[in-house]
Design an enzyme around this catalytic site. Sequence first.
Site, PDB file in Angstrom:
ATOM      1  N   GLY A 191       2.184   1.597  -3.585  1.00 31.19           N
ATOM      2  CA  GLY A 191       0.918   2.344  -4.278  1.00 31.19           C
ATOM      3  C   GLY A 191       0.526   3.705  -4.194  1.00 31.19           C
ATOM      4  N   GLU A 192       0.528   3.942  -2.764  1.00 29.25           N
ATOM      5  CA  GLU A 192       0.060   5.273  -2.444  1.00 29.25           C
ATOM      6  C   GLU A 192       1.293   6.480  -3.044  1.00 29.25           C
ATOM      7  OE1 GLU A 192      -1.986   8.208   0.714  1.00 29.25           O
ATOM      8  OE2 GLU A 192      -1.569   6.061   1.375  1.00 29.25           O
ATOM      9  N   SER A 193       2.479   6.094  -2.844  1.00 26.56           N
ATOM     10  CA  SER A 193       3.582   6.819  -3.208  1.00 26.56           C
ATOM     11  C   SER A 193       3.351   7.112  -4.712  1.00 26.56           C
ATOM     12  CB  SER A 193       5.186   6.104  -3.105  1.00 26.56           C
ATOM     13  OG  SER A 193       5.213   6.117  -1.532  1.00 26.56           O
ATOM     14  N   VAL A 248       0.766  -1.095  -0.072  1.00 25.36           N
ATOM     15  CA  VAL A 248      -0.019  -0.152  -0.167  1.00 25.36           C
ATOM     16  C   VAL A 248       0.846   1.048   0.050  1.00 25.36           C
ATOM     17  CG1 VAL A 248      -1.889   1.302   1.237  1.00 25.36           C
ATOM     18  CG2 VAL A 248      -1.909  -1.295   1.185  1.00 25.36           C
TER      19      VAL A 248
END
Length: 128
Positions: A49-51, A46
């Site tokens: 993915g968020e980065s 996550v």
Amino acid sequence: MERGMGTLAERMGIEFTEFTIERSVATMPVEGNTQPVGLLHGGAYVVLGESLGSMAANLHAGPGRLAVGVDINATHTCSARSGVVTGVCTPIHLGRSVTVHEIVVTDEQGRRCSTIRITNMIKEMPER
């Protein structure tokens, strides 16, 4: 990447290899980012993915604007145990106020380990 990746992404060893509005790619080592049984931690997927999704949204937002995450979800379908994983981020929607990106994370054998979807809201940069 004028705003940088942030200290968490740096600590986790995330490295960007491609960075455009249409496609962003980054790698992350499994070692150092595992849960107690030796699998890559679900939260690490996550973070990768968020980065990717937040940085891509900020690139789309442009100067004087800021993209902030408002929703993220992940489905883990395979477990990486070693090597590096690669996240490929592509836009689903690029609007004036909202972006949606999909990030597919694969292991070194090309197996899909996680699929992440992030929604970012775009707003004017706050005054300092």
